[in-house]
Structure formats: structure tokens, C-alpha cells
Design an enzyme around this catalytic site. Structure first.
Site, PDB file in Angstrom:
ATOM      1  CB  SER A 122      -8.528   1.140   5.936  1.00  0.00           C
ATOM      2  OG  SER A 122      -9.160   2.268   5.849  1.00  0.00           O
ATOM      3  CB  SER A 174      -7.972   3.780   2.934  1.00  0.00           C
ATOM      4  OG  SER A 174      -7.080   2.989   3.849  1.00  0.00           O
ATOM      5  CE  LYS A 223      -4.069   2.157   2.735  1.00  0.00           C
ATOM      6  NZ  LYS A 223      -4.693   1.937   3.856  1.00  0.00           N
TER       7      LYS A 223
END
Lengths: 476, 487, 95
Positions: free
Chosen positions: B175, B151, B76
Site C-alpha cells: 500500500s 491504499s 494518510k
């Protein structure tokens, strides 16, 4: 109207650790800009603080030394504001749970009286970087070497009533900090800084007046001047029917005035909250006792001991313990020479006079304690007189030879040889028949004049006691 | 091969059925083919990935038997990667090349894992749909009109579409778990403090945790074995031994007490999701588990408390983006104030600014007690709810999200977006570990099941998930086409 | 709690964000909605509850005081929007 001044001080001292409060960067003074600024100090994304245990030890040491409450659990908070020398946009400090709580400090004021000044708290926090205001094409330069240096902020109660009291308090605090060796505490280098909260009120009034905070005071002398200026200013405002605005003011030493800080115009809302990247600091009695065991002898205790052990006067002892280094210097001279009274006089008068005149710290003294001890020894064993010793001392500042070498080189050795003294005494009696007769007629005090003449004749080298004794014998 | 689990790839690489270079190239090809549509990656590191693959193959030839050696992963874009752009989904860091590695990145690198690139995400991890990214939204591989969740939407879409074997994510309020649910994959949020946060760009410090996003619970165990552990650089990292999370994957669930929070099966839950979870619970009963309804009386307060605490911490965490030392700075600032305000207004997107505003407000003079302090008290109530419930049951199971992935652009008001995380947020407030695994599907979109246990009981959670995956194949299902292209 | 446009201006300034006239209404109404959501908290009595700052009841570790960081100025200043002579440059700082 009669006014009373109310002063509280906030004193920041940089703790003399090796590394920063939350990072492994060096805190050495005077490095090239931004060479001691790590990724954490620059607040790069993703970086986190790790707390320096030595900073805690030094903070607790201070608290224990002044008999303050020590928090078993203290908490760091974030204080939020934007400033280019504050990389994270918040300062990590301690708001509700400071490491050191309430304490007090007994301070001897100018009038010789002791007053107890309350310490509200002392908390750990990060120092900010520096904004350099030289012009870089209309821009300011930011150096973050200092950002994150551990600070102990010591806050006093508004117990001080004059600028002189504030200075006395600050000097006492300075001496304690130096005794504890928790900070270099050099005001000129910024390792000790003082903000003063000043207000005035009519004598007899119990409510405090509106206060202003004066920043940027970087010497003991300026503390006095800045406060006096501010008190005068506030009196002027109030006597003209004006009102004091609560604000932060900057002391300008060149102009000897305070003026409002433009950057602090808008009342700040610091939005404190517990720093989530750090956990509560928890210590136990064992930890506190271990720190207590490391405490050096503090100034008040040392003073009492000097009076007791060396039979010094209260005043002399007070002067000698004013700094740990001076006290240690004195003890070397006293013990090696075996004459504490003489040692005290030489350290507090001649040595300190020399240091003051040349603006030197005792650690940089051109005359080391061992050499001064030898000089005192030579006075004590009658090799030289006290007067000649002054000449030797002056030479010692320039000449690093041993005391005995200097005495020999300059031929300053005291005359103790009885034959030689007898010659001098005879000459004095011959040259001053009138005074000699007066003595014989019972005018005791004339002996002083005659000894003086003998000393003069020997260029100060004759042993005054021996001269005295022989004169009395010959005129008996 | 690219759809295999990490466990399977590990065996294939060890057996020499495939080399890391071949595998890495296969994923790079796949990224080239699909990323244009999915927008799952912000940065692809083709060259360095192949170099790392080569190095992994060489290490294997020399006898290195690390389990994850040579397996391609995506990080990420919230994890700092040395020498590689680290954007956090924001214009503020569009050109920020990190000078250092996050601990998580370092650990995977030391394990010989190949890094394919950096995945898209909601800006500063603030979002539940991946629509707040400065680099554009990510598409759900199951239906490109739908969001992948957020997210960690890029990581989840990348794993679901087989653009990588595994990915890292971070979870502040859901997330990892919510996008895992929306994308039909497995995502674990470890206990707070289990994985180092050093080098993981902060959103809300007391809630953020990194975790694995992958294709099975077993893979999550393998990844957590690498990720977990004390890090002296993170004061909130816990000094607790790391167990081998694969060791307990064979344990029987006979007698396991499963708590079903009544609040998570109430109004707002879609009937398909409810049915899928109830069906999954029947599987557990078959395995000998005992199902019991539990009460989490304060769960309705978790979203309100979270939207005070997270924005408050974020408002301070994001103050460092001021245009002074790195990152975006506005053009020609007239003075300092102008530099701050324009840099931050131009560098941050709407949602980030909104949360900074909320957080600033909640901490401001006169409101601290009513908001921040109140929220911290509620946080304790929520933690207590879980502690009480977990005295009676071993794990808590429910839906990860009230429904399946929603349409891009369909939730334009922030409040409805915030309520997306209604089942996941409480776990972050309490610091507990939780996983989302696929447990059904509706209208061609996956349904996620949420499993929560006590502090540091990741091994228990992983086994409960693994036993379900041994009996079912929801985690094996793949979209039949991605963005109109046959897979 | 009422939240109006003047509040938006004050908070935006504290956060160093610029919110234009045209955005102010929208921002105000969004934040008002969010605050309504948050205000659900006020319905419970928490007088006797201690606030919880950290999910885990653990204490701060202490780092040994040693210098572990070396000078990385050149590398780190390469990230800076504006720098000169080793300094970060910003518009004039007023005291």
C-alpha cells in the site's frame, strides 16, 4: 437409579495489580463508571496493548505455589465475540500456551480425608466491563472500568464429586490465593468468581454425561446451592427420560435456581487465533526461581509447623491456617503471650466466634492480636481466671482501653492474697460441714464442689489453684 | 519551489530563501487548485497548518536547526490526529475526531513539520486502487482516468502533484510501494517493527508498517530518521538503535550483488515494465553491481497466504466498530443484534465487509487448520525463501507492479485486484524493508522499481535507490498537466 | 472447499454483518472466487513446517505495573453515539 455427580470448576481471580493487564488504567474497585477506562480500554482505533509484568509475576507465583508446570513460552490469543462490555470485540486470553500448565491441589474434604484435585491449567486474560441492567429509557448502560482488569482463570479437572467437595476445593484455592496475596479474592465484589461445569452419570458409568456450565455464582454458599440445584434438575430431566442440553446457565440466588442464559443461546464459535499485537512471553529458570524464592509459607507447611512447634492438634492447626491473616494473628498472640495452646483456643473459638457473629474480616477485628496476647498473658500469670477473661474479652470489643485498665476498672483482678483466700476457705468449710466431713472420710471428688463454692463466694476472682491447695491442707 | 525535494526545501528554509509560512501557503494554494479534481485530501487543515508554519519560522529564528522544520507534510488518514477528523476512508469513522495523536504524528510534530491535512485512502487500507474509499476515488495526477494505486493513493497523488512536500503512508501488502510506483514517486516500507504502530488504525497487525512517501530516496531517509524508533506503546516495535539513514547515502555500489527473482520476470509482467527494469539494472551494472538470478520458489503462494492472514487479523481488528463508544451507529436500532448488524453493514463498504467475511470464515471452527494455520506455515516458507536468497545477494530488485496504473473501474472483480500486489505482498509476510522508486515510463505513466533487502537494512536499500536517482531523473519527472490544467 | 449461501449467513452472523437476500448470491460467488485463489495453498505440503505468527523472532516486553492513565471520561464520552450518567447506552443487553 444411583447417580454420580461430576464437577469441574473454572475460577476467575482478579490479580491485584495496580494497573490493567494491557493499559495503565487503575483497577480500583468502586470508581465512578468509565473513569478508569483509557483510550486503549475503550478500544479506540490505533490503540495497542502493552503487557503488565506484575500480572505475569502473580500468575507464575500461583503456578509455582501449587507445583504446576510453568510455561517458558506462553502466547496470548484473541477470543472473538460481540458483547457491549467487550470493547475490542475480542478478549485477549491464552488458549494453547497458558502460562501455568498442569498441577494439583490436595484438599481436605468434610470427612477429614484428603483428596488430590487436578488443576488443568491457569491462564491470564482480560476481564470484561459491566452491563448495568437498570433501565435507561429501555437501554442498558455500559461501564468499562473493569474491562482489561487482569484475570487468572484457574481450571480444575472434573475431579469433584459433590457440591461440598467443590466448596472445599474453592476454599482451599481461596486460601492459597490469599496466602500468595495475588488477589483480594472477594467473591461478593467479584474479584473471585466461579463457574461450575456440572454433569451426572449413573454410578459405575465411565463416560461423562452432558454438562452444563453454571455462571454468576458469587459466594461459597451459592456454589453449594447452585450445584445441588443443578444436580437435582439434571436428575429430574434424565429420570423423566429427557436429555441434558449442553448450555450455559445462570444461577439466580433469589430464586435459588439455574436457568439458561439467553445471550448464549447460539453456540459460539470464538475463532481463536494468536494475538498479533503481542509477542510471546518468554521466561527462564532464573525468573521462575526468583518467584519461588518469594513464596510465603503455604497453608499445608504452616499447619505442619504449628503442630510441631506449638503442639497443636491437627484440627486446631487446620482452623488456624485456613487464612493467612488468621495464622499471622495467631502467631502474634502465641509468641507474645508465650502460651500457644491457650492462644490457639482463644483465636479459634472466641475471636473467630466474634468475627463470624459480627460478619467481620480479621483485618477489621475490634480486638487486635497484641491486645488478645495481653489477655492471654493475664490468664497465664493468674491475674484473671479463664472465666473472668471471657468477660474482659467482651468488654474489649466495645472498649479500646488496655487489658489491664479494663481489669482494674471492673475490679476483676484475681484474688491470690493468701489471707483473703484463707478467709474464704474457712467460710466454705464452716458453711458446708457435711461435705467437708465427706472429704475427710476419703471422698476425694467432693473437693470440686468445695472449690466451686469458694469461687462463687469470691465472685470468680479467687485463684482456683490456690483455693484447691488450701482446702486440701485445711481438711487434711 | 513546491516541486523541490525535502532535502532541497530544508536548505532553502535554512538559507532564508523562503519561509515556512510562504511554503505552506503555496501548498495550500495548490491544494485549493487541484484537490477538487484529484480528491487526494479528505481533510485540509489550512488554519492549523499556517499556525504551525508560523511557529516553525519563529523556532528557526530562535536557532532551531531541525532538518524538517517548517516543511509541509500530509498524513494518510489512517493516523490518529488529535482534534482532527480521522476517517480511515470509512463512513464508520466519518465524524471521528481522534482524542490522541499517533506516535508517527507526534514525532513529525516534534520535528517541527507542518501538517497540511489528511489524505484519502482505500477504506481501512483495503484496496490497491483507492476506489474503496467512502470519500470517493483519488485520481492519478499523470492521467485522471487512471487510479493512483492504493491504499495510500491520496498520499501518493498528493506528493506526485506537489500538493505537499512529503506524506506518510502505510503498507500491509504493498500500500505504499504500489501507489508510489503508479504515481512516479518514492515510497519505502520499513522493516516490520521499525516504525511504531501506535495510533495507526490497524488493518492487519502483523503486516502493517508505516513509511515515507516522497520525492527521492534521500527524502525517504530524512523522513525515516524522524519516524523510526522504539515505542513502548507498541509491543511489536523493535528495540534496536536507529541509525542516521542519510549517513550511508554516499556508499559505492561496486561489487553489490543484486538478485533478480525469476518468478518476478515471468508471465503476467508487461513488456514495458520488464524493459524499464532491465534498463535500470544496466545502470546498476555500470555502477559496478553484479546481477544474479535468484529463486523465490514459494512466491506464487504469497497472495493466497496473505488473503487468509490479512483478512483474519482484520476481521478481529474491525470488531471494535460496533457503534457503542465512538463512530457510526445506525438509526433507531430495535435491539442489540440489530444495532451491531446495521451499524456494521451501513458503516463498512463492500470490500471491507468482504474481507471481514473471508477472515471470519478462515478462522471459523473446522477451517482454522486448513486456512489460517496453513497460511502461517506458508508464511514461514516465504520468509525462508528470502533468507536463503539474501545469503547470496545483498538486495533483490524487480518490478513493483506488473504494469502501470490501470483505469478507474477496470478491475471490478476482487481476485484480479488482489493479484495487483503479487510482487509486493511477500515482503510484508516476511517483514522485510522494501522501496519503490520511479524507473521508467510507458504511455505517459510511471513505472516503479522494487528494491528489497534483509531485516533492518533500510540504509542499504535507501543508498541503492539513491545511487540510481543520482544517475537518472525518473524521480524528477512531473506530469505536464493535471486534470487538464497546465502545471 | 464448498462455500454456499447458508455458509454466508452463518459467517455474516458471526461477524455481525447483515447480508440481504439480494446480496447473498453476489457475496457467495465473490467469496467462492477468492477461496479458489486461496486454495492454491493446499498444493504444498507443509506438514513439517512450524507456523509463523510474527515476521520477527522477538519476545514480549514487560511494562512496569503503575497507573499512568487519568480519568478522561468527559472527553472520551463526547465521542459516544449515546451516553448518560457516565455510561455508554446500548439497546437492552440480555443475560
Amino acid at each position: 437409579m444411583e447417580w454420580e455427580t461430576v464437577i469441574g470448576l473454572e475460577v476467575h481471580v482478579q490479580l491485584s495489580t495496580k494497573s490493567k493487564l494491557f493499559s495503565g488504567s487503575s483497577i480500583k474497585f468502586g470508581a465512578e463508571p468509565n473513569t478508569q477506562a483509557s483510550i486503549f480500554d475503550l478500544a479506540l482505533p490505533g490503540t495497542l496493548p502493552v503487557f503488565n509484568k506484575e500480572a505475569l509475576a502473580k500468575a507464575v507465583k500461583f503456578g509455582v505455589a501449587i507445583g504446576a508446570e510453568i510455561s517458558k513460552r506462553s502466547v496470548f490469543d484473541r477470543k472473538n465475540y460481540f458483547y457491549p462490555d467487550l470493547p475490542k470485540g475480542y478478549q485477549v486470553t491464552q488458549l494453547d500456551y497458558p502460562t501455568v500448565g498442569k498441577g494439583e491441589l490436595a484438599v481436605t474434604m468434610d470427612d477429614g480425608n484428603e483428596r488430590v484435585i487436578g488443576i488443568t491449567r491457569a491462564h491470564m486474560e482480560e476481564d470484561a466491563g459491566k452491563s448495568l441492567h437498570e433501565d435507561y429509557q429501555g437501554m442498558s448502560g455500559i461501564d468499562l472500568n473493569r474491562a482489561g482488569t487482569p484475570l487468572l482463570e484457574i481450571v480444575s479437572e472434573p475431579d469433584l464429586r459433590t457440591a461440598r467437595e467443590a466448596v472445599a476445593f474453592l476454599k482451599k484455592l481461596h486460601s492459597i490465593i490469599r496466602y500468595l496475596d495475588i488477589s483480594d479474592a472477594i467473591m461478593a465484589e467479584g474479584s473471585m468468581r466461579c463457574d461450575a461445569n456440572v454433569s451426572i452419570r449413573p454410578v459405575g458409568e465411565t463416560e461423562y454425561g452432558t454438562r452444563t456450565e453454571i455462571k454468576n455464582i458469587n459466594s461459597f454458599r451459592f456454589v453449594e446451592k447452585a450445584i445441588n440445584y443443578e444436580v437435582q434438575r439434571q436428575q429430574g430431566v434424565l429420570e423423566d427420560g429427557g436429555r441434558i442440553v449442553q448450555e450455559t446457565r445462570l444461577y439466580d440466588a433469589d430464586k435459588d435456581e439455574t436457568r439458561p442464559m439467553r445471550s448464549k443461546e447460539v453456540a459460539n464459535d470464538y475463532r481463536y487465533f494468536p494475538e498479533p499485537d503481542l509477542l510471546p512471553i518468554v521466561i527462564d529458570d532464573e525468573y521462575i526461581e526468583a518467584i519461588r524464592a518469594q513464596l510465603p509459607e503455604m497453608p499445608d507447611a504452616k499447619k505442619a509447623r504449628f503442630i510441631e512447634e506449638y503442639s497443636l492438634s491437627d484440627y486446631d492447626a487446620g482452623v488456624l491456617v485456613s487464612s493467612r491473616e488468621i495464622a499471622e494473628y495467631f502467631e502474634v498472640v502465641a509468641s507474645q503471650s508465650g502460651d500457644a495452646k491457650l492462644a490457639a483456643n482463644w483465636v479459634s473459638q472466641d475471636l473467630m466466634g466474634l468475627l463470624n457473629k459480627s460478619n467481620l474480616d480479621i483485618s477489621k477485628s475490634p480486638v487486635q492480636a497484641e491486645r488478645l496476647a495481653m489477655l492471654v498473658t493475664r490468664i497465664k500469670d493468674n491475674t484473671i481466671s479463664g472465666k473472668i477473661a471471657k468477660t474482659v474479652f467482651e468488654t474489649m470489643v466495645e472498649d479500646s482501653s488496655s487489658v489491664d485498665e479494663i481489669i482494674a476498672k471492673k475490679g476483676l483482678k484475681q484474688v491470690t492474697d493468701s489471707g483473703e483466700i484463707e478467709k474464704i476457705v474457712d467460710e466454705v468449710i464452716t458453711n458446708n460441714p457435711e461435705q467437708a466431713q465427706q472429704y475427710r472420710d476419703g471422698k476425694e471428688q467432693v473437693i470440686g464442689f468445695l472449690v466451686g463454692q469458694a469461687m462463687k463466694l469470691s465472685k470468680g476472682k479467687a485463684n482456683p489453684a490456690a483455693v484447691n491447695e488450701l482446702l486440701r491442707k485445711k481438711l487434711a | 519551489m513546491i516541486s523541490s525535494t525535502v532535502a532541497e526545501l530544508s536548505i532553502a528554509l535554512k538559507a532564508g530563501d523562503i519561509s515556512s509560512v510562504e511554503l505552506t501557503q503555496a501548498y495550500l494554494n495548490r491544494i485549493a487548485q487541484y484537490n477538487g479534481d484529484l480528491n487526494a485530501f479528505i481533510t485540509v487543515c489550512e488554519e492549523s497548518a499556517l499556525e504551525q508554519a508560523k511557529a516553525a519560522d519563529a523556532a528557526r529564528a530562535k536557532g532551531d536547526t531541525s532538518l524538517l522544520l517548517g516543511i509541509p507534510l500530509a498524513h494518510k488518514d489512517i493516523f490518529c490526529t488529535q482534534g482532527i477528523t480521522t476517517t480511515c476512508g470509512s463512513r464508520m469513522l466519518e465524524n471521528f475526531i481522534s482524542p490522541y495523536n499517533a506516535t508517527v504524528v507526534e514525532k513529525f510534530s516534534n520535528a517541527g513539520v507542518v501538517m497540511l491535512g489528511k489524505t484519502n485512502m482505500d477504506e481501512f487500507a483495503m484496496g490497491s486502487s483507492n476506489e474503496t474509499s467512502f470519500f470517493g476515488p483519488v485520481k492519478n495526477p499523470w492521467n485522471n482516468e487512471c487510479v493512483p494505486g492504493g491504499s495510500s493513493g491520496g498520499s501518493s497523488a498528493a506528493v506526485a502533484a506537489d500538493l505537499c512536500a512529503m506524506a506518510t503512508g502505510t503498507d500491509t501488502g504493498g500500500s505504499i510501494r504500489q501507489p508510489a510506483a503508479f504515481c512516479g514517486i518514492t515510497g519505502l516500507k520499513p522493516s516490520y517493527g521499525r516504525v511504531s504502530r501506535w495510533g495507526m488504525i490497524a488493518f492487519a497487525s502483523s503486516l502493517d508498517q508505516a513509511g515515507p512517501i516522497c520525492k527521492s530516496a534521500e527524502d525517504a531517509a530524512l523522513m525515516l530518521n524522524v519516524m523510526a524508533g522504539l515505542d513502548e506503546k507498541d509491543s511489536t516495535s523493535i528495540d534496536k538503535p536507529v541509525e542516521d539513514y542519510t549517513a550511508s547515502l554516499g556508499n559505492s555500489l561496486e561489487g553489490l550483488k543484486i538478485g533478480i527473482p525469476k518468478q518476478h520476470f515471468a508471465e503476467g509482467l508487461s513488456s514495458e515494465v520488464e524493459q524499464a527494469i532491465r534498463d535500470a539494472l544496466k545502470e546498476y551494472e555500470k555502477m559496478g553491481a553484479i546481477i544474479k538470478e535468484i529463486d523465490l520458489p514459494n512466491s506464487h503462494l504469497s497472495v493466497p497466504a496473505y488473503y487468509v492472514i490479512a483478512p483474519a487479523e482484520a476481521s478481529a481488528n474491525l470488531s471494535r466498530y460496533d457503534g457503542v463508544r465512538y463512530g457510526y451507529r445506525c438509526e433507531n436500532p430495535v435491539d442489540l443484534e440489530d444495532m451491531y448488524k446495521r451499524t456494521r453493514s451501513e458503516g463498512f463498504g463492500e470490500e471491507v465487509k468482504r474481507r471481514i467475511m473471508i477472515g471470519t470464515y478462515a478462522l471459523s471452527a473446522g477451517f482454522y487448520d486448513a486456512y489460517y494455520r496453513k497460511a502461517q506455515k506458508i508464511r514461514r516458507l516465504i520468509k525462508n525463501d528470502f533468507s536463503n536468497a539474501l545469503k547470496e545477494v545483498d538486495v533483490i530488485i524487480g518490478p513493483t507492479s506488473p504494469h502501470t496504473a490501470f483505469k478507474l473501474g477496470s478491475k471490478s472483480d476482487p481476485v484480479s485486484m488482489y493479484l495487483e500486489d503479487i510482487y509486493t505482498i511477500a515482503v510484508n509476510l516476511a517483514g522485510l524493508p522494501a522501496i519503490s522508486i520511479p524507473a521508467g515510463s510507458a504511455n505517459g505513466l510511471p513505472i516503479g522499481m522494487h528494491i528489497v533487502a534483509g531485516d533492518f537494512e533500510e540504509a542499504k536499500i535507501l543508498n541503492v535507490a539513491h545511487q540510481f536517482q543520482k544517475l537518472t531523473d525518473w524521480h524528477r519527472q512531473k506530469p505536464s498537466q493535471i486534470s487538464g490544467k497546465e502545471v | 472447499m464448498a462455500f454456499d449461501k447458508s455458509e454466508v449467513e452463518k459467517i455474516a452472523h458471526l461477524a455481525r454483518l447483515h447480508i440481504s437476500e439480494s446480496e447473498a448470491d453476489e457475496v457467495t460467488s465473490r467469496i467462492t472466487d477468492i477461496l479458489a485463489l486461496i486454495d492454491e495453498m493446499q498444493s504444498v505440503d507443509t506438514d513439517s513446517i512450524e507456523p509463523l505468527s510474527h515476521p520477527l523472532d522477538v519476545v514480549q516486553r514487560l511494562r512496569t505495573d503503575e497507573v499512568t492513565e487519568q480519568n478522561q471520561r468527559e472527553k472520551l464520552q463526547a465521542l459516544a453515539p449515546d451516553n448518560q450518567d457516565g455510561l455508554y447506552l446500548v439497546p437492552k443487553v440480555l443475560e
